[in-house]
Design a protein around this motif. Structure first.
Motif, PDB file in Angstrom:
ATOM      1  N   ASP A   1     -12.792  55.729 -67.892  1.00 30.91           N
ATOM      2  CA  ASP A   1     -13.381  56.435 -69.025  1.00 30.91           C
ATOM      3  C   ASP A   1     -14.009  55.469 -70.021  1.00 30.91           C
ATOM      4  O   ASP A   1     -14.399  55.854 -71.112  1.00 30.91           O
ATOM      5  CB  ASP A   1     -12.353  57.336 -69.718  1.00 30.91           C
TER       6      ASP A   1
ATOM      7  N   PRO B   1     -10.240  58.299 -63.030  1.00 29.52           N
ATOM      8  CA  PRO B   1     -11.582  57.805 -63.366  1.00 29.52           C
ATOM      9  C   PRO B   1     -11.575  56.790 -64.492  1.00 29.52           C
ATOM     10  O   PRO B   1     -10.715  56.820 -65.376  1.00 29.52           O
ATOM     11  CB  PRO B   1     -12.326  59.076 -63.788  1.00 29.52           C
TER      12      PRO B   1
ATOM     13  N   ASN C   1     -13.500  55.612 -59.730  1.00 28.62           N
ATOM     14  CA  ASN C   1     -14.711  56.386 -59.451  1.00 28.62           C
ATOM     15  C   ASN C   1     -15.330  55.974 -58.117  1.00 28.62           C
ATOM     16  O   ASN C   1     -15.584  54.811 -57.867  1.00 28.62           O
ATOM     17  CB  ASN C   1     -15.744  56.152 -60.556  1.00 28.62           C
TER      18      ASN C   1
ATOM     19  N   GLU D   1     -20.060  62.894 -58.572  1.00 23.30           N
ATOM     20  CA  GLU D   1     -19.380  62.567 -59.823  1.00 23.30           C
ATOM     21  C   GLU D   1     -20.350  62.607 -61.000  1.00 23.30           C
ATOM     22  O   GLU D   1     -21.535  62.296 -60.862  1.00 23.30           O
ATOM     23  CB  GLU D   1     -18.742  61.179 -59.724  1.00 23.30           C
ATOM     24  N   SER D   2     -19.808  62.937 -62.161  1.00 27.38           N
ATOM     25  CA  SER D   2     -20.646  63.033 -63.363  1.00 27.38           C
ATOM     26  C   SER D   2     -20.542  61.807 -64.255  1.00 27.38           C
ATOM     27  O   SER D   2     -21.360  61.628 -65.154  1.00 27.38           O
ATOM     28  CB  SER D   2     -20.239  64.267 -64.185  1.00 27.38           C
ATOM     29  N   TRP D   3     -19.550  60.951 -64.010  1.00 29.00           N
ATOM     30  CA  TRP D   3     -19.323  59.803 -64.887  1.00 29.00           C
ATOM     31  C   TRP D   3     -20.435  58.762 -64.734  1.00 29.00           C
ATOM     32  O   TRP D   3     -20.880  58.481 -63.620  1.00 29.00           O
ATOM     33  CB  TRP D   3     -17.987  59.137 -64.572  1.00 29.00           C
ATOM     34  N   VAL D   4     -20.867  58.219 -65.835  1.00 25.46           N
ATOM     35  CA  VAL D   4     -21.885  57.155 -65.835  1.00 25.46           C
ATOM     36  C   VAL D   4     -21.311  55.992 -66.630  1.00 25.46           C
ATOM     37  O   VAL D   4     -20.972  56.128 -67.801  1.00 25.46           O
ATOM     38  CB  VAL D   4     -23.214  57.620 -66.452  1.00 25.46           C
ATOM     39  N   ILE D   5     -21.212  54.845 -65.978  1.00 28.25           N
ATOM     40  CA  ILE D   5     -20.586  53.675 -66.597  1.00 28.25           C
ATOM     41  C   ILE D   5     -21.447  52.461 -66.356  1.00 28.25           C
ATOM     42  O   ILE D   5     -21.951  52.239 -65.253  1.00 28.25           O
ATOM     43  CB  ILE D   5     -19.178  53.440 -65.996  1.00 28.25           C
TER      44      ILE D   5
ATOM     45  N   ASN E   1     -18.331  56.513 -57.102  1.00 27.60           N
ATOM     46  CA  ASN E   1     -19.696  56.014 -57.231  1.00 27.60           C
ATOM     47  C   ASN E   1     -19.733  54.513 -57.448  1.00 27.60           C
ATOM     48  O   ASN E   1     -20.641  53.833 -56.966  1.00 27.60           O
ATOM     49  CB  ASN E   1     -20.419  56.711 -58.383  1.00 27.60           C
ATOM     50  N   TYR E   2     -18.763  53.979 -58.158  1.00 27.15           N
ATOM     51  CA  TYR E   2     -18.819  52.582 -58.593  1.00 27.15           C
ATOM     52  C   TYR E   2     -17.760  51.660 -57.996  1.00 27.15           C
ATOM     53  O   TYR E   2     -17.984  50.455 -57.914  1.00 27.15           O
ATOM     54  CB  TYR E   2     -18.642  52.506 -60.119  1.00 27.15           C
TER      55      TYR E   2
ATOM     56  N   ASN F   1      -9.327  52.216 -67.750  1.00 30.49           N
ATOM     57  CA  ASN F   1      -8.725  53.442 -68.258  1.00 30.49           C
ATOM     58  C   ASN F   1      -7.285  53.109 -68.637  1.00 30.49           C
ATOM     59  O   ASN F   1      -6.542  52.577 -67.814  1.00 30.49           O
ATOM     60  CB  ASN F   1      -8.763  54.517 -67.174  1.00 30.49           C
TER      61      ASN F   1
ATOM     62  N   ASN G   1     -23.376  51.331 -56.194  1.00 35.11           N
ATOM     63  CA  ASN G   1     -23.734  52.571 -56.866  1.00 35.11           C
ATOM     64  C   ASN G   1     -24.203  53.561 -55.803  1.00 35.11           C
ATOM     65  O   ASN G   1     -25.308  53.436 -55.279  1.00 35.11           O
ATOM     66  CB  ASN G   1     -24.833  52.327 -57.902  1.00 35.11           C
TER      67      ASN G   1
END
Length: 215
Positions: free
Chosen positions: A39, A37, A10, A206-210, A12-13, A44, A117
């Motif tokens: 998950d 990504p 990802n 991106e929509s993923w939030v971790i 973002n991270y 992953n 982030n």
């Protein structure tokens, strides 16, 4: 030459993915990006298809597979010596490698307290003395390099050393960790790079939030 493929996580991270990706973009090394990504916080399961460590980044070039950000850039330096991934002068190259290794293995307090982030809006964060000590050391590294090279990057031209510290630029920016003018000027040069802005825009989309300290 065989196609170069870079597997990343990802945007973002993934601080470790950013490092070789931005070096290759800025130094005009052609490659195909494969984003797999996360998950879950631990990664992953699909990483096992290409990564012996189940982590990213991983570079594939024909039958060669290289993992770990710094090792990837060493491999690219061997392939593309004229791109000056490391400074050609032996003393400057040794210095660049030393601070890059320090970034690779050190600054654990900063990493833990302030994960990369790209979506986070800048806001000051209270951090431990250990994290503040990490910030102080990084600023000292940057100032020494920029004073010796004249900038705008750590060794004059963009190199693997700048790539290794790229996630720190994001950390210093979004958590408001330094007010040093030299550090802020260096950060602005980094953030103005088209490759930086490309990565940042993709990360923000991106929509993923971790929840993860260091990915």
């Amino acid at each position: 030459m065989s196609e170069i493929v870079l597997y990343i996580g990802n945007k973002n991270y993934s601080s470790w993915s950013l490092r070789p990706w931005i070096a290759m973009r800025i130094l005009d090394i052609e490659f195909r990006e494969e984003l797999v990504p996360f998950d879950m916080a631990a990664g992953n399961p699909a990483f096992a298809d290409f990564s012996p460590t189940n982590k990213v980044p991983v570079l594939e070039h024909g039958t060669v597979r290289v993992w770990e950000s710094l090792a990837i850039m060493e491999y690219l330096n061997d392939l593309f010596y004229t791109k000056r991934i490391w400074p050609h002068e032996h003393d400057r190259r040794a210095h660049a490698r030393a601070i890059s290794c320090e970034m690779l293995s050190g600054f654990s307090a900063l990493r833990s307290a302030c994960p990369m982030n790209m979506r986070r809006e800048p806001a000051e964060l209270a951090v431990s003395q250990a994290a503040r000590d990490d910030v102080k050391r990084i600023v000292a590294i940057w100032k020494e390099c920029l004073e010796q090279s004249g900038g705008p990057f750590l060794f004059g031209h963009f190199s693997a050393a700048d790539a290794m510290f790229a996630p720190v630029v994001n950390r210093f920016d979004i958590y408001r960790l330094t007010a040093d003018p030299t550090a802020l000027s260096y950060m602005e040069h980094m953030k103005s790079l088209p490759a930086w802005q490309e990565w940042e825009s993709a990360g923000r989309a991106e929509s993923w939030v971790i929840e993860e300290d260091e990915v």
